[in-house]
Design a protein around this motif. Structure first.
Motif, PDB file in Angstrom:
ATOM      1  N   GLY A 108     134.167  33.153  67.218  1.00  0.00           N
ATOM      2  CA  GLY A 108     132.747  33.129  67.531  1.00  0.00           C
ATOM      3  C   GLY A 108     131.920  32.535  66.415  1.00  0.00           C
ATOM      4  N   HIS A 109     130.960  31.707  66.794  1.00  0.00           N
ATOM      5  CA  HIS A 109     129.970  31.155  65.868  1.00  0.00           C
ATOM      6  C   HIS A 109     128.645  31.831  66.179  1.00  0.00           C
ATOM      7  N   PHE A 110     128.006  32.408  65.167  1.00  0.00           N
ATOM      8  CA  PHE A 110     126.806  33.212  65.356  1.00  0.00           C
ATOM      9  C   PHE A 110     125.611  32.588  64.645  1.00  0.00           C
ATOM     10  N   THR A 111     124.485  32.527  65.358  1.00  0.00           N
ATOM     11  CA  THR A 111     123.210  32.104  64.773  1.00  0.00           C
ATOM     12  C   THR A 111     122.208  33.227  65.027  1.00  0.00           C
ATOM     13  N   LEU A 112     121.498  33.625  63.984  1.00  0.00           N
ATOM     14  CA  LEU A 112     120.479  34.665  64.116  1.00  0.00           C
ATOM     15  C   LEU A 112     119.198  34.034  64.646  1.00  0.00           C
ATOM     16  N   ASP A 113     118.767  34.466  65.829  1.00  0.00           N
ATOM     17  CA  ASP A 113     117.577  33.907  66.464  1.00  0.00           C
ATOM     18  C   ASP A 113     116.305  34.669  66.120  1.00  0.00           C
ATOM     19  N   SER A 114     116.404  36.006  66.088  1.00  0.00           N
ATOM     20  CA  SER A 114     115.193  36.783  65.818  1.00  0.00           C
ATOM     21  C   SER A 114     115.561  38.191  65.370  1.00  0.00           C
ATOM     22  N   VAL A 115     114.597  38.800  64.672  1.00  0.00           N
ATOM     23  CA  VAL A 115     114.676  40.195  64.241  1.00  0.00           C
ATOM     24  C   VAL A 115     113.309  40.794  64.552  1.00  0.00           C
ATOM     25  N   ASP A 116     113.272  41.731  65.493  1.00  0.00           N
ATOM     26  CA  ASP A 116     111.995  42.275  65.944  1.00  0.00           C
ATOM     27  C   ASP A 116     111.990  43.794  65.873  1.00  0.00           C
ATOM     28  N   ASP A 117     110.838  44.356  65.477  1.00  0.00           N
ATOM     29  CA  ASP A 117     110.650  45.801  65.520  1.00  0.00           C
ATOM     30  C   ASP A 117     110.397  46.177  66.970  1.00  0.00           C
ATOM     31  N   LYS A 118     111.299  46.955  67.544  1.00  0.00           N
ATOM     32  CA  LYS A 118     111.169  47.346  68.952  1.00  0.00           C
ATOM     33  C   LYS A 118     110.344  48.622  69.083  1.00  0.00           C
ATOM     34  N   ALA A 119     110.599  49.570  68.220  1.00  0.00           N
ATOM     35  CA  ALA A 119     109.895  50.849  68.176  1.00  0.00           C
ATOM     36  C   ALA A 119     110.097  51.385  66.766  1.00  0.00           C
ATOM     37  N   PRO A 120     109.380  52.422  66.375  1.00  0.00           N
ATOM     38  CA  PRO A 120     109.617  52.971  65.040  1.00  0.00           C
ATOM     39  C   PRO A 120     111.093  53.338  64.853  1.00  0.00           C
ATOM     40  N   GLY A 121     111.686  52.784  63.788  1.00  0.00           N
ATOM     41  CA  GLY A 121     113.086  53.067  63.496  1.00  0.00           C
ATOM     42  C   GLY A 121     114.085  52.304  64.350  1.00  0.00           C
ATOM     43  N   GLN A 122     113.607  51.315  65.128  1.00  0.00           N
ATOM     44  CA  GLN A 122     114.492  50.508  65.968  1.00  0.00           C
ATOM     45  C   GLN A 122     114.222  49.023  65.750  1.00  0.00           C
ATOM     46  N   ILE A 123     115.279  48.291  65.470  1.00  0.00           N
ATOM     47  CA  ILE A 123     115.169  46.854  65.209  1.00  0.00           C
ATOM     48  C   ILE A 123     116.080  46.123  66.183  1.00  0.00           C
ATOM     49  N   LEU A 124     115.527  45.127  66.861  1.00  0.00           N
ATOM     50  CA  LEU A 124     116.281  44.335  67.820  1.00  0.00           C
ATOM     51  C   LEU A 124     116.676  43.006  67.187  1.00  0.00           C
ATOM     52  N   LEU A 125     117.980  42.755  67.112  1.00  0.00           N
ATOM     53  CA  LEU A 125     118.493  41.493  66.593  1.00  0.00           C
ATOM     54  C   LEU A 125     119.015  40.667  67.762  1.00  0.00           C
ATOM     55  N   ARG A 126     118.631  39.403  67.779  1.00  0.00           N
ATOM     56  CA  ARG A 126     119.098  38.475  68.815  1.00  0.00           C
ATOM     57  C   ARG A 126     119.897  37.375  68.133  1.00  0.00           C
ATOM     58  N   HIS A 127     121.123  37.178  68.626  1.00  0.00           N
ATOM     59  CA  HIS A 127     121.998  36.122  68.115  1.00  0.00           C
ATOM     60  C   HIS A 127     122.401  35.193  69.252  1.00  0.00           C
TER      61      HIS A 127
END
Length: 151
Positions: A108-127
């Motif tokens: 697998g080849h991975f590219t980080l697209d985004s890092v977003d705060d979803k809610a307090p204490g929760q982070i959404l990473l999109r690859h």
């Protein structure tokens, strides 16, 4: 999985974060997946019958290739040093492009697209992930993978 600060991870948005090690997709692995999912279509489990198809032999289930993302991610995907737990949140735009023949290796080849705060204490990473088949011109699949990190 490699550990990093959240700031270090955010600094890599838009960048390739790497490629996993190669994973061999053996007939035994394909058969075990067929047993686990109860998908015994002949193109996966019957080498003689599959040899008569345009594939020329057995191929992995697309969902088997997709399920290997977790193993691939362990080699390259970074998680924040404050992580308490991480879970799969979903997949967008999954496309199965080329079959993985039994005995081939994938990575697998991975590219980080985004890092977003979803809610307090929760982070959404999109690859964005592309699964390469060794020696083949087309990838097995592409997908946008979402992971939810609890900090």
């Amino acid at each position: 999985m490699p550990i990093a600060t959240l700031d270090d991870i955010r600094a890599r948005i838009g960048q390739s974060i790497g490629a996993s090690d190669w994973i061999e997709v053996t007939q035994d692995r394909i058969t075990a997946f067929a047993d686990a999912t109860e998908d015994h279509q002949f193109i996966h489990v019957d080498p003689a019958a599959a040899a008569q198809t345009p594939f020329g032999g057995t191929i992995a289930h697309g969902f088997l290739s997709l399920s290997l993302l977790s193993r691939m991610a362990a080699d390259v995907m970074q998680v924040p040093d404050t992580t308490k737990m991480a879970v799969n949140y979903g997949l967008d735009r999954v496309r199965f492009i080329a079959p993985v023949r039994a005995g081939k290796r994938v990575r697998g080849h991975f590219t980080l697209d985004s890092v977003d705060d979803k809610a307090p204490g929760q982070i959404l990473l999109r690859h964005t992930v592309t699964v390469e088949i060794e020696g083949e011109p087309k990838p097995a699949l592409t997908a946008e993978w979402l992971g939810l990190i609890f900090t």
